[in-house]
Design a protein around this motif. Sequence first.
Motif, PDB file in Angstrom:
ATOM      1  N   SER A  20      29.761  13.943 -14.024  1.00 44.04           N
ATOM      2  CA  SER A  20      28.832  14.997 -14.703  1.00 44.04           C
ATOM      3  C   SER A  20      28.014  14.080 -15.619  1.00 44.04           C
ATOM      4  CB  SER A  20      29.599  15.863 -15.200  1.00 44.04           C
ATOM      5  OG  SER A  20      28.971  16.770 -16.094  1.00 44.04           O
ATOM      6  N   ALA A  21      26.487  14.206 -15.715  1.00 41.14           N
ATOM      7  CA  ALA A  21      25.918  13.752 -16.659  1.00 41.14           C
ATOM      8  C   ALA A  21      25.951  14.275 -18.141  1.00 41.14           C
ATOM      9  CB  ALA A  21      24.190  13.929 -16.185  1.00 41.14           C
ATOM     10  N   ARG A  22      26.641  15.506 -18.130  1.00 42.64           N
ATOM     11  CA  ARG A  22      26.932  16.149 -19.371  1.00 42.64           C
ATOM     12  C   ARG A  22      28.279  16.831 -19.579  1.00 42.64           C
ATOM     13  NH1 ARG A  22      22.248  20.615 -18.226  1.00 42.64           N
ATOM     14  NH2 ARG A  22      23.297  21.725 -16.695  1.00 42.64           N
ATOM     15  N   ARG A  23      28.607  17.025 -20.996  1.00 39.33           N
ATOM     16  CA  ARG A  23      29.724  17.805 -21.414  1.00 39.33           C
ATOM     17  C   ARG A  23      29.218  19.159 -22.009  1.00 39.33           C
ATOM     18  NH1 ARG A  23      34.977  15.673 -21.946  1.00 39.33           N
ATOM     19  NH2 ARG A  23      34.936  13.483 -20.677  1.00 39.33           N
ATOM     20  N   ILE A  24      29.983  20.197 -21.912  1.00 39.57           N
ATOM     21  CA  ILE A  24      29.350  21.415 -22.181  1.00 39.57           C
ATOM     22  C   ILE A  24      30.282  22.266 -23.134  1.00 39.57           C
ATOM     23  CG2 ILE A  24      28.154  21.885 -20.214  1.00 39.57           C
ATOM     24  CD1 ILE A  24      30.353  23.636 -19.027  1.00 39.57           C
ATOM     25  N   LEU A  25      29.979  23.118 -23.755  1.00 40.52           N
ATOM     26  CA  LEU A  25      30.775  24.155 -24.297  1.00 40.52           C
ATOM     27  C   LEU A  25      30.709  25.440 -23.771  1.00 40.52           C
ATOM     28  CD1 LEU A  25      30.100  23.722 -28.421  1.00 40.52           C
ATOM     29  CD2 LEU A  25      32.091  22.987 -27.049  1.00 40.52           C
ATOM     30  N   GLU A  26      29.661  25.571 -22.863  1.00 39.68           N
ATOM     31  CA  GLU A  26      29.333  26.895 -22.365  1.00 39.68           C
ATOM     32  C   GLU A  26      28.596  26.642 -20.980  1.00 39.68           C
ATOM     33  OE1 GLU A  26      25.637  30.029 -22.891  1.00 39.68           O
ATOM     34  OE2 GLU A  26      27.005  29.604 -24.776  1.00 39.68           O
ATOM     35  N   GLN A  27      28.893  27.108 -19.790  1.00 40.16           N
ATOM     36  CA  GLN A  27      28.545  26.989 -18.491  1.00 40.16           C
ATOM     37  C   GLN A  27      26.938  27.556 -18.610  1.00 40.16           C
ATOM     38  OE1 GLN A  27      31.904  28.634 -16.048  1.00 40.16           O
ATOM     39  NE2 GLN A  27      30.591  27.132 -14.649  1.00 40.16           N
ATOM     40  N   PRO A  28      26.088  26.918 -18.056  1.00 38.44           N
ATOM     41  CA  PRO A  28      24.717  27.228 -18.001  1.00 38.44           C
ATOM     42  C   PRO A  28      24.583  28.404 -17.270  1.00 38.44           C
ATOM     43  CG  PRO A  28      24.898  24.815 -17.826  1.00 38.44           C
ATOM     44  CD  PRO A  28      26.040  25.310 -17.546  1.00 38.44           C
TER      45      PRO A  28
END
Length: 350
Positions: A94-102
Amino acid sequence: MTDASGPIEPLGGQGQPVLDRLAFERLSVAHRRALKLHCYRMMGSLNEADDLVQETFLKAWRARSQFDGRGSARGWLYAIATKSCLNAIKARSSARRILEQPERPASVGAATGGPTAELAWLDPYPDAELPDIADDRPGPEARYEAREAVRLAFVAAIQLLPPRQRAALLLCDVLGWSAIETAQLLGGTTASINSALQRARTTLGGHDTQGRPPRRSEPSSDEGLLLERYMQAWQADNLDGLVELLRDDAVYHMPPWREWYRGHQAIGAFLRTVWGNFAGYRAVAVGANAQPAVGMYALGRQDSIWRPHSLHVIEDGDGKIASLTIYVPPLGPSLFAAFGLPPEPLALRV
């Protein structure tokens, strides 16, 4: 290459290499925290940031003969660190980490999905690991103040950017590099860097910033008072008092659960579904992302053991909570050690 810190003084004595072992150790100590923060912004992960800082200094030591002392050691190290981060992003799933699913809408009512291990969640960052913000001023071309560029919401937002845009924005708008210097590092033309910056700024400008108060360069006394009231509400079993601290448009995330909530009524309704799960709470004030934060221990109903439960990161907005991110089990307790909190169950008096 130059940056806001300017050229350094020659590090070696007469007849010595510019970067001998002692000089390199001084360089490492001086820039380690700032480089770790840069890697964290790029990656969104504490562990990856630690690993990449180690990799940066290893590469720098091996390539020390390429540094002639006429440029900025700080800029040289940032260049190595940025390239290492870009390579690491390419290598992971994964190219990014999230706080919220897009594209996932806000939830209503009880959370039913459970912890989600397959998603990469954004870590909070311990204030104890931050460089001295007063001594880490960005260059004159930077668009963000040092404290603003540390905030959890900002790091979450830049994770939405493609890696090259993310690197360009951090180098130019956070560190204050010129487009020419950034093009030399990332490759391409100055025009391509300016284009990448424009796209990155547009993305950030449209990322849930409506109604958010302007940020201050220094914390206010209101933040300390808000944190105290927040801790008291949990420890006094006062859910209504906790909900009163939320702004009407507050946002609540709880990694590693997918559900998130918007508005103090929706947040309050959710919290009522889980509030009675434990016999009590003990809150310990910490700092995360230059924001008020709390490590929470929960008392089981079947014993007298206080167990690490969650890490809470608060964003103040006009004296109330604008955003609340609570890292819940199993993710929350795994973060305690990084924040200097005892990670093991505690036998405390009730």
